[in-house]
Scaffold this motif. Structure first.
Motif, PDB file in Angstrom:
ATOM      1  N   SER A 189     -20.554  -1.627 -19.466  1.00 22.71           N
ATOM      2  CA  SER A 189     -21.628  -2.429 -19.845  1.00 22.71           C
ATOM      3  C   SER A 189     -22.903  -1.682 -19.858  1.00 22.71           C
ATOM      4  CB  SER A 189     -22.017  -3.533 -18.584  1.00 22.71           C
ATOM      5  OG  SER A 189     -22.676  -2.725 -17.517  1.00 22.71           O
ATOM      6  N   LEU A 190     -24.117  -2.293 -20.637  1.00 20.10           N
ATOM      7  CA  LEU A 190     -25.190  -1.523 -20.958  1.00 20.10           C
ATOM      8  C   LEU A 190     -25.902  -1.294 -19.670  1.00 20.10           C
ATOM      9  CD1 LEU A 190     -26.514  -0.682 -23.606  1.00 20.10           C
ATOM     10  CD2 LEU A 190     -27.738  -2.921 -23.601  1.00 20.10           C
ATOM     11  N   PRO A 207     -30.440   3.319 -15.852  1.00 14.91           N
ATOM     12  CA  PRO A 207     -31.030   3.216 -14.452  1.00 14.91           C
ATOM     13  C   PRO A 207     -32.409   2.352 -14.324  1.00 14.91           C
ATOM     14  CG  PRO A 207     -30.503   5.399 -15.203  1.00 14.91           C
ATOM     15  CD  PRO A 207     -30.472   4.665 -16.442  1.00 14.91           C
ATOM     16  N   ALA A 208     -33.098   2.130 -15.722  1.00 17.80           N
ATOM     17  CA  ALA A 208     -34.117   0.938 -15.453  1.00 17.80           C
ATOM     18  C   ALA A 208     -33.854  -0.153 -15.547  1.00 17.80           C
ATOM     19  CB  ALA A 208     -35.037   1.630 -16.594  1.00 17.80           C
ATOM     20  N   GLU A 231     -25.866  -3.004 -10.471  1.00 23.01           N
ATOM     21  CA  GLU A 231     -25.106  -2.447 -11.349  1.00 23.01           C
ATOM     22  C   GLU A 231     -26.000  -1.480 -12.263  1.00 23.01           C
ATOM     23  OE1 GLU A 231     -22.693  -4.990 -13.701  1.00 23.01           O
ATOM     24  OE2 GLU A 231     -21.764  -5.879 -12.010  1.00 23.01           O
ATOM     25  N   ALA A 232     -27.116  -1.370 -12.101  1.00 20.44           N
ATOM     26  CA  ALA A 232     -28.209  -0.604 -12.843  1.00 20.44           C
ATOM     27  C   ALA A 232     -28.136   0.929 -12.849  1.00 20.44           C
ATOM     28  CB  ALA A 232     -29.725  -0.970 -12.594  1.00 20.44           C
ATOM     29  N   GLY A 233     -27.453   1.416 -13.884  1.00 19.06           N
ATOM     30  CA  GLY A 233     -27.239   3.027 -14.044  1.00 19.06           C
ATOM     31  C   GLY A 233     -26.306   3.394 -12.959  1.00 19.06           C
ATOM     32  N   ASN A 236     -33.220   0.657  -7.942  1.00 14.91           N
ATOM     33  CA  ASN A 236     -33.447   1.651  -9.027  1.00 14.91           C
ATOM     34  C   ASN A 236     -33.735   2.861  -8.789  1.00 14.91           C
ATOM     35  OD1 ASN A 236     -33.707  -0.825 -10.624  1.00 14.91           O
ATOM     36  ND2 ASN A 236     -35.760  -1.226 -10.640  1.00 14.91           N
ATOM     37  N   GLY A 237     -33.153   3.331  -7.622  1.00 14.56           N
ATOM     38  CA  GLY A 237     -32.732   4.703  -7.132  1.00 14.56           C
ATOM     39  C   GLY A 237     -34.149   5.430  -7.014  1.00 14.56           C
TER      40      GLY A 237
END
Length: 698
Positions: A171-172, A177-178, A183-185, A517-518
């Motif tokens: 997935s996109l 990461p942003a 699931e972000a990044g 978001n790390g």
């Protein structure tokens, strides 16, 4: 490292001469992990049937490949196939990037163990969640007027390790990461660890004046988890059932935890749960089930063997179901899934006595995992199992987490279900009770609320309660992992003084994986350091309470009452009433009192049904159904004259609607059918009382 190196590496792969069991047309990946027909990544492989990775695989002449990973995706310019191929052999590992315009880039030598760990982590990563609605639209009319091209996926991952294969769309969100959500990044983060030179992604300064903390992923926690995962996976790969049983029995008896307080028994069972993998090939499942049965035969009294067998059957069922919306799954695949779930439940049924004797808390977790995929899942099914689990094993976190996952709106649970689970855990009486509220919402934040615990109107979390619970958690397990999570949630709750205080307690240890978001999210939070706490705005509170009120009414009427849970319907309505009093001028309106009366009628509590409808009618005096159901309540009480009057009023209002052309059936086909049935009963009652009513075509 390597943000630039990673960007260069995200290019990818294929396999045939290198003897990797991948289908680089990705047709099998799309079959096993379906995405929408109008997604760009469905047509991209057809547009680029012969890609550089095919040549690289055919030309490979190195040592035999023991494990491999391929990330293949279109570039951002012409859609050309860029790729990175990670290769693990007996003597080392490397990553080879390439692009049609740059085919001679050198391969990068990497740490063999880190690459293997990254591949295993990707194998265990669940499919990305389908987008809400259409998601990202690339071209609104690509397939014709009003037929859009969707861009929710942007590549494919192919993995091979330990004899297992995975291929699926990427997935996109996994590459960004942003982005928002859990699931972000995540794919980028895993690959960063694979290519890092020091075992973790390199840290960048946050701001010059605040560059006091270096990224220190808590080594004790990471090593504890990794060592156990590798041990369990090694035994599974070698079919060493004796050692699996010995390890399980040891962890069961000791109730050993990681430094952050995670049950090692849960980590053990997570590997058993994920090991079966996914496939639609019958031969694959014959082998998997044969291994489970071999374990059972070797150790007839092994509870772990039965749980493994149940998880194999669950994986088989979910492989056939896929990730498409339920109504898009072929009925034959649904039947295959249900058959597998029934078999899994049968395995548990025969193993229950032994598992209870062993005092193994995983029994209830696996049962609560199987139940929602069966044919008769009801809103309260897992609540009953959770009650039994809490009574026996009040500190086993995974039981609460499983109940939370299947207690979300997606599973038609009550909108206050997750909050009730968190609060029940905090009162369960176990050693972890005081910390359970924080643990449950920590889990829910990731797997239910998509990292928006304090922004999602459906979330009922109370920060002050969660803060108290986190204090109990870090008092018992003062691990950097927990302290960083505590500080992150304080930031998301906009309690910046607490965030600052917790970060001081954590010292220089930062575990960015616990921050939304790390590392970037951590940096954003630090910009608020020194600021006062920001209380939730009145408008946001009202928005949340309005969502809760509406959700409780929907659950009470369309779920609980429909499934026959009248007391649960009344519980939800009782909880909704004071909210309605608080946020609506004039208090709750007719729907609350109407739905309450409907449940009370089924329970034959006729006096209370009369009271409910009499309270609601001033809010909607022309509601013919309210008069009809109050007439039924009067009839149940033997007050037939009052019943007659209400039936006549209902008939009069019904005729008025008919004359005005407003008597229209709306809703789904199922709702229309149900409504016609109710109307048929109403007209029959009118006839019994000689009440005039319009002709209605049912």
């Amino acid at each position: 490292m390597p943000y630039r190196l990673l960007a260069a590496l995200l290019l990818c792969c294929s396999a045939q001469a290198a003897e990797l069991p991948w289908d680089l047309s990705y047709q099998s990946a799309l079959r096993d992990h379906p995405i929408a027909e109008n997604e760009f990544m469905r047509i991209w492989p057809q547009q680029h049937p012969q890609r550089p990775i095919h040549d690289r695989l055919a030309a490979y002449k190195g040592e035999p490949i023991e494990a491999s990973l391929l990330i293949e995706r279109p570039d951002g310019h012409a859609g050309d196939a860029q790729a990175t191929w990670f290769i693990v052999t007996r003597s080392g590992a490397q990553a080879c990037p390439f692009h049609p315009q740059s085919l001679k880039q050198p391969c990068q030598t990497l740490d063999r163990e880190r690459v293997q760990n990254a591949i295993r982590q990707i194998m265990l990563t669940p499919d990305p969640r389908p987008p809400a609605g259409q998601g990202t639209v690339g071209d609104a009319n690509y397939f014709g007027q009003g037929k859009p091209l969707l861009m929710n996926y942007m590549g494919y991952v192919s993995a091979y390790i330990d004899g297992k294969v995975l291929q699926r769309p990427v997935s996109l969100t996994e590459l960004d990461p942003a982005a928002q959500g859990p699931e972000a990044g995540r794919l980028v983060a895993i690959l960063q660890r694979a290519v890092a030179t020091d075992g973790v992604a390199a840290a960048r300064p946050v701001t010059p004046e605040r560059a006091v903390a270096t990224e220190v992923e808590d080594e004790k926690e990471r090593k504890a988890r990794s060592a156990l995962i590798e041990e369990v996976q090694g035994y599974l790969i070698r079919s060493d059932y004796k050692k699996l049983d010995a390890l399980r029995n040891k962890l069961l008896k000791s109730q050993e935890r990681t430094p952050s307080g995670v049950w090692k028994l849960a980590i053990f069972y997570n590997q058993l749960k994920e090991f079966p993998g996914r496939s639609r090939e019958p031969e694959y499942w014959l082998k998997r089930e044969a291994s489970a049965k071999a374990w059972e035969k070797q150790a007839p009294t092994s509870g772990a063997a039965r749980i493994f067998h149940a998880y194999v059957l669950l994986a088989r069922g979910l492989s056939y179901r896929g990730s498409a919306f339920y109504d898009k799954v072929p009925r034959e695949d649904i039947k295959r899934m249900l058959a597998a779930i029934d078999e899994g439940n049968a395995v548990l049924f025969y193993a229950e006595k032994q598992l209870l004797k062993d005092k193994d808390p995983e029994l209830f977790r696996v049962r609560m995992t199987l139940t929602p995929w069966g044919d008769n899942f009801r809103a309260l099914s897992n609540r009953t199992a959770l009650d039994k689990a809490i009574a026996l094993y009040p500190d086993y976190h995974e039981t609460y987490f499983t109940a939370t996952l299947y207690g979300s709106a997606m599973w038609h649970a009550s909108p206050d279900e997750i909050d009730e689970i968190a609060r029940r855990g905090s009162k369960a009486g176990g050693a972890d009770a005081a910390a359970m509220y924080a643990r449950v919402y920590w889990y829910a934040n990731r797997d239910v609320y998509e990292d928006k615990l304090f922004d999602d109107p459906a979330s009922l979390v109370d920060w002050d309660t969660m803060k108290t619970s986190f204090e109990a958690l870090v008092a018992r397990y003062p691990d950097a992992w927990n302290l960083n999570a505590y500080a992150n949630f304080a930031c998301q709750a906009r309690d910046y003084p607490t965030m600052d205080a917790v970060l001081r307690r954590a010292g220089d240890k930062r575990v960015y994986q616990t921050w939304r978001n790390g590392e970037g999210g951590y940096a954003d939070c630090l910009t608020h350091s020194g600021e006062p706490r920001v209380r939730q705005a009145a408008a946001d509170i009202r928005k949340r309470e309005d969502a809760l009120y509406r959700g409780l009414l929907y659950f009470a009427s369309a779920v609980a009452r429909k499934q026959g849970y009248m007391e649960e319907s009344l519980r939800a309505l009782d909880k909704a009433e004071p909210i309605g009093m608080r946020i609506y001028t004039g208090g709750p309106n007719m729907p609350l009192y109407y739905h309450r009366a409907r449940a009370l009628l089924v329970l034959k509590r006729y006096d209370e049904a009369v009271t409910a409808l009499t309270t609601g009618l001033p809010h909607q005096p022309d509601y013919f159904e309210a008069y009809y159901y109050r007439g039924l309540a009067y009839e149940g009480l033997g007050r037939l004259d009052e019943a007659q009057r209400d039936f006549e009023q209902a008939g009069s209002l019904l005729q008025k609607l008919k004359r005005e052309g407003k008597l229209v059936f709306t809703g789904t086909d199922e709702q229309k059918a149900l409504y016609r049935t109710e109307m048929g009963k109403m007209l029959a009652k009118f006839k019994q009382y000689n009440v005039a009513a319009p002709e209605i075509d049912l």
